[in-house]
Design an enzyme around this catalytic site. Structure first.
Site, PDB file in Angstrom:
ATOM      1  N   LYS A 188     -25.060 -40.927 -13.697  1.00  0.00           N
ATOM      2  CA  LYS A 188     -24.296 -39.661 -13.665  1.00  0.00           C
ATOM      3  C   LYS A 188     -24.932 -38.715 -12.649  1.00  0.00           C
ATOM      4  CE  LYS A 188     -23.084 -40.572 -18.415  1.00  0.00           C
ATOM      5  NZ  LYS A 188     -22.441 -40.089 -19.610  1.00  0.00           N
ATOM      6  N   SER A 239     -23.579 -44.825 -25.853  1.00  0.00           N
ATOM      7  CA  SER A 239     -24.804 -44.779 -26.671  1.00  0.00           C
ATOM      8  C   SER A 239     -25.427 -46.154 -26.892  1.00  0.00           C
ATOM      9  CB  SER A 239     -24.536 -44.075 -28.010  1.00  0.00           C
ATOM     10  OG  SER A 239     -24.178 -42.719 -27.774  1.00  0.00           O
ATOM     11  N   GLU A 277     -15.136 -47.525 -23.262  1.00  0.00           N
ATOM     12  CA  GLU A 277     -16.078 -46.463 -23.604  1.00  0.00           C
ATOM     13  C   GLU A 277     -15.381 -45.433 -24.488  1.00  0.00           C
ATOM     14  OE1 GLU A 277     -19.506 -46.187 -20.620  1.00  0.00           O
ATOM     15  OE2 GLU A 277     -17.910 -44.947 -19.841  1.00  0.00           O
ATOM     16  N   GLY A 295     -22.933 -40.438 -24.953  1.00  0.00           N
ATOM     17  CA  GLY A 295     -23.980 -39.424 -24.987  1.00  0.00           C
ATOM     18  C   GLY A 295     -24.186 -38.764 -26.336  1.00  0.00           C
ATOM     19  N   HIS A 338     -14.094 -42.972 -15.124  1.00  0.00           N
ATOM     20  CA  HIS A 338     -14.976 -42.607 -16.243  1.00  0.00           C
ATOM     21  C   HIS A 338     -14.373 -41.389 -16.946  1.00  0.00           C
ATOM     22  CE1 HIS A 338     -18.455 -41.149 -18.434  1.00  0.00           C
ATOM     23  NE2 HIS A 338     -19.003 -42.334 -18.262  1.00  0.00           N
TER      24      HIS A 338
HETATM   25  C1  PEP Z   1     -21.500 -43.503 -19.963  1.00  0.00           C
HETATM   26  O1  PEP Z   1     -21.280 -42.324 -19.765  1.00  0.00           O
HETATM   27  O2  PEP Z   1     -21.002 -44.372 -19.209  1.00  0.00           O
HETATM   28  C2  PEP Z   1     -22.350 -43.863 -21.095  1.00  0.00           C
HETATM   29  C3  PEP Z   1     -22.169 -45.022 -21.645  1.00  0.00           C
HETATM   30  O3  PEP Z   1     -23.236 -42.918 -21.511  1.00  0.00           O
HETATM   31  P1  PEP Z   1     -24.305 -43.038 -22.725  1.00  0.00           P
HETATM   32  O4  PEP Z   1     -24.901 -44.428 -22.662  1.00  0.00           O
HETATM   33  O5  PEP Z   1     -25.317 -41.984 -22.456  1.00  0.00           O
HETATM   34  O6  PEP Z   1     -23.539 -42.835 -23.978  1.00  0.00           O
END
Ligand code: PEP
Length: 242
Positions: free
Chosen positions: A11, A202, A164, A170, A96
């Site tokens: 990110k 996560s 996702e 996050g 995303h």
């Molecule tokens: C992401 O934003 O692609 C992601 C999976 O973030 P996190 O692993 O921090 O949840």
């Protein structure tokens, strides 16, 4: 099916010093180890040349977090897929949820970007995922399959789809294993065998092995835990053993 893919999404994090230190530590961990998975790092654009240089012999692939659908032109602030390929990228994350919410990106734009990425020889990682309200309303599958249908490129060779759930990104929360399995089964039926399906949200050393062992999970897209070389490496080791 290709090798499991473990992709790190930095990110808007990291700087030159962090990138150099990260690359040195990860390359050291990677050296001499035969891994059963592909490792990919997607840093902010300006760090790509630094990581490309630092990881030159480390068998760790590079990707970006976005690209434009055009090859060049009057698009201030944007970056073409061709330039990413020239900088050594093999993949690009597209659609995303943070780009969908921060920049108003819709499925049609994501599809145009994904087709541009493929034309430049990059593998697009197209992200899909439901909000918490959509899951609570029993609409998770409808939303995710709708996003897939509208944002996937025509050609499925060299395509990665990342599931996702927005509420898991996050937050430290993850879906139940059966919910991931159900969504990935549905994605597999729609996307076909040749599309690699990643789970993201996560994922960390403590839950990676269990998530990666779920049917039709071909790898992970990792945010927070990809910023620590030791954590990212532990996830890679879990993938190699899965
Ligand atoms: C992401 O934003 O692609 C992601 C999976 O973030 P996190 O692993 O921090 O949840």
């Amino acid at each position: 099916m290709t090798q499991t893919l473990i992709a790190g999404n930095w990110k808007m994090n990291g700087d030159k010093a962090m990138a150099k230190a990260f690359a040195a530590e990860l390359a050291g961990l990677r050296e001499g180890v035969s891994l059963g998975c592909t490792l990919l790092l997607c840093p902010p654009f300006p760090l790509l040349p630094i990581l490309a240089e630092a990881l030159r012999n480390a068998q760790i692939a590079l990707g970006a977090q976005d690209c434009h659908f055009a090859t060049s032109g009057a698009h201030t602030g944007d970056v073409s897929a061709e330039l990413l390929a020239e900088l050594g990228c093999s993949h690009v994350i597209l659609g995303h949820s943070e780009r969908r919410s921060d920049h108003g990106e819709d499925d049609a734009l994501v599809r145009a970007k994904a087709e541009a990425a493929q034309a430049a020889g990059l593998t697009p990682i197209v992200c899909v995922g439901e909000s918490e309200a959509q899951r609570d309303g029993g609409r998770a599958q409808e939303v995710v399959l709708g996003q897939l249908a509208a944002s996937r490129p025509q050609a499925t060779g060299g395509l990665v789809v990342a599931y996702e759930p927005v509420w898991a990104i996050g937050t430290g929360r993850t879906p139940e294993a059966e919910d991931i399995a159900e969504m990935h089964d549905a994605l597999r039926r729609e996307a076909g065998e040749e599309v690699a399906l990643l789970y993201g949200g996560s994922m960390k050393p403590g839950n990676a092995a269990a998530i990666l062992a779920i049917d039709n999970v071909d790898g992970g897209l990792i945010g927070g835990a990809s910023l620590k070389p030791g954590d990212f490496w532990e996830i890679a080791r879990a993938a190699g053993a899965a």
